[in-house]
Motif scaffolding. Structure first.
Motif, PDB file in Angstrom:
ATOM      1  N   GLY A 193       0.797  -1.272  -0.035  1.00  0.00           N
ATOM      2  CA  GLY A 193      -0.139   0.017  -0.120  1.00  0.00           C
ATOM      3  C   GLY A 193       0.877   1.300  -0.117  1.00  0.00           C
ATOM      4  N   ALA A 194       1.868   1.387   0.957  1.00  0.00           N
ATOM      5  CA  ALA A 194       2.747   2.368   0.946  1.00  0.00           C
ATOM      6  C   ALA A 194       3.394   2.780  -0.602  1.00  0.00           C
ATOM      7  CB  ALA A 194       3.780   2.313   1.993  1.00  0.00           C
ATOM      8  N   VAL A 195       3.920   1.452  -1.085  1.00  0.00           N
ATOM      9  CA  VAL A 195       5.003   1.697  -2.005  1.00  0.00           C
ATOM     10  C   VAL A 195       3.847   2.053  -3.461  1.00  0.00           C
ATOM     11  CG1 VAL A 195       6.003   0.301  -4.114  1.00  0.00           C
ATOM     12  CG2 VAL A 195       6.619   0.155  -1.516  1.00  0.00           C
ATOM     13  N   HIS A 196       2.331   1.581  -3.311  1.00  0.00           N
ATOM     14  CA  HIS A 196       1.611   1.968  -4.467  1.00  0.00           C
ATOM     15  C   HIS A 196       1.511   3.415  -4.416  1.00  0.00           C
ATOM     16  CE1 HIS A 196      -2.529   1.716  -6.122  1.00  0.00           C
ATOM     17  NE2 HIS A 196      -1.786   2.301  -7.041  1.00  0.00           N
ATOM     18  N   CYS A 249       5.971  14.751  -4.729  1.00  0.00           N
ATOM     19  CA  CYS A 249       7.243  13.955  -4.821  1.00  0.00           C
ATOM     20  C   CYS A 249       8.360  14.662  -4.295  1.00  0.00           C
ATOM     21  CB  CYS A 249       7.082  13.390  -6.295  1.00  0.00           C
ATOM     22  SG  CYS A 249       8.627  12.008  -6.245  1.00  0.00           S
ATOM     23  N   THR A 250       8.942  14.251  -3.349  1.00  0.00           N
ATOM     24  CA  THR A 250      10.107  14.750  -2.667  1.00  0.00           C
ATOM     25  C   THR A 250      11.244  13.535  -2.757  1.00  0.00           C
ATOM     26  OG1 THR A 250       9.406  14.141  -0.501  1.00  0.00           O
ATOM     27  CG2 THR A 250       8.533  16.378  -1.124  1.00  0.00           C
ATOM     28  N   PRO A 251      12.555  14.089  -2.315  1.00  0.00           N
ATOM     29  CA  PRO A 251      13.547  13.061  -2.353  1.00  0.00           C
ATOM     30  C   PRO A 251      13.434  12.331  -1.026  1.00  0.00           C
ATOM     31  CG  PRO A 251      14.478  15.391  -2.833  1.00  0.00           C
ATOM     32  CD  PRO A 251      13.045  15.775  -2.650  1.00  0.00           C
ATOM     33  N   ALA A 252      12.822  12.764  -0.061  1.00  0.00           N
ATOM     34  CA  ALA A 252      12.351  11.683   1.152  1.00  0.00           C
ATOM     35  C   ALA A 252      11.302  10.949   0.800  1.00  0.00           C
ATOM     36  CB  ALA A 252      11.975  12.707   2.242  1.00  0.00           C
ATOM     37  N   ALA A 253      10.443  11.342  -0.129  1.00  0.00           N
ATOM     38  CA  ALA A 253       9.314  10.200  -0.659  1.00  0.00           C
ATOM     39  C   ALA A 253      10.110   9.302  -1.642  1.00  0.00           C
ATOM     40  CB  ALA A 253       8.270  10.938  -1.402  1.00  0.00           C
ATOM     41  N   ARG A 288      13.090   8.189  -1.196  1.00  0.00           N
ATOM     42  CA  ARG A 288      13.971   7.169  -0.344  1.00  0.00           C
ATOM     43  C   ARG A 288      12.888   6.349   0.331  1.00  0.00           C
ATOM     44  NH1 ARG A 288      16.644  11.874   0.246  1.00  0.00           N
ATOM     45  NH2 ARG A 288      15.689  12.414   2.156  1.00  0.00           N
ATOM     46  N   ALA A 289      11.571   7.019   0.920  1.00  0.00           N
ATOM     47  CA  ALA A 289      11.068   5.904   1.531  1.00  0.00           C
ATOM     48  C   ALA A 289      10.266   4.838   0.554  1.00  0.00           C
ATOM     49  CB  ALA A 289       9.767   6.837   2.019  1.00  0.00           C
ATOM     50  N   GLU A 290      10.301   5.040  -0.807  1.00  0.00           N
ATOM     51  CA  GLU A 290       9.511   4.120  -1.678  1.00  0.00           C
ATOM     52  C   GLU A 290      10.613   3.119  -1.754  1.00  0.00           C
ATOM     53  OE1 GLU A 290       9.432   2.038  -5.108  1.00  0.00           O
ATOM     54  OE2 GLU A 290      10.636   3.789  -4.819  1.00  0.00           O
TER      55      GLU A 290
END
Length: 140
Positions: free
Chosen positions: A55-58, A112-116, A118-120
């Motif tokens: 779900g998070a990756v989606h 979409c950020t660099p943190a997003a 990295r989290a993905e």
């Protein structure tokens, strides 16, 4: 032990019931209530975590890619169909985990950020590792 299906492997790569009973003295058929046929497995907690990760990756992949990637949701659907076909409570728990993962990032990232990104990446790696561990330990 339940056989782990190809759907779980796909997630790693991408990151029922009796018939009617005749009533006595009546010609009407009575259908008994559907019994809860839930069959918990020793890897249910891991499947729930994998559902949450998918779900998070989606959410994150669709946030950062213009065309989106529906295959993440489709991979969970395949996993749900294979693992919980006649088990509505297990299916509901896995679906809730997916939604929790999706919503947890939807509440934090609106662009979409660099943190997003990295989290993905971190979640995708964790999901692939988890799916590999489940199939290695519980697969036939």
């Amino acid at each position: 032990m339940r056989k782990i299906t190809k759907s779980l492997l796909l997630a790693a790569v991408l990151l029922a019931i009796a018939g009617p009973v005749a009533a006595q003295g009546s010609t009407e058929a009575i259908v008994p209530p559907v019994a809860d046929t839930e069959k918990p497995t020793p890897y249910d907690d891991r499947l729930a975590r994998l559902s949450e990760i998918i779900g998070a990756v989606h959410y994150l992949r669709n946030l950062c890619k213009a065309d989106g990637e529906p295959e993440w949701r489709q991979s969970l659907q395949g996993l749900l169909d294979a693992e919980t076909r006649a088990e509505p409570k297990r299916r509901a728990r896995m679906t809730a985990a997916y939604n929790r993962g999706y919503r947890s990032f939807a509440s934090v990232y609106t662009s979409c950020t660099p943190a997003a990104v990295r989290a993905e990446q971190n979640y995708r790696i964790e999901g692939a590792t988890l799916a590999t561990e489940i199939t290695a330990r519980f697969g036939n």
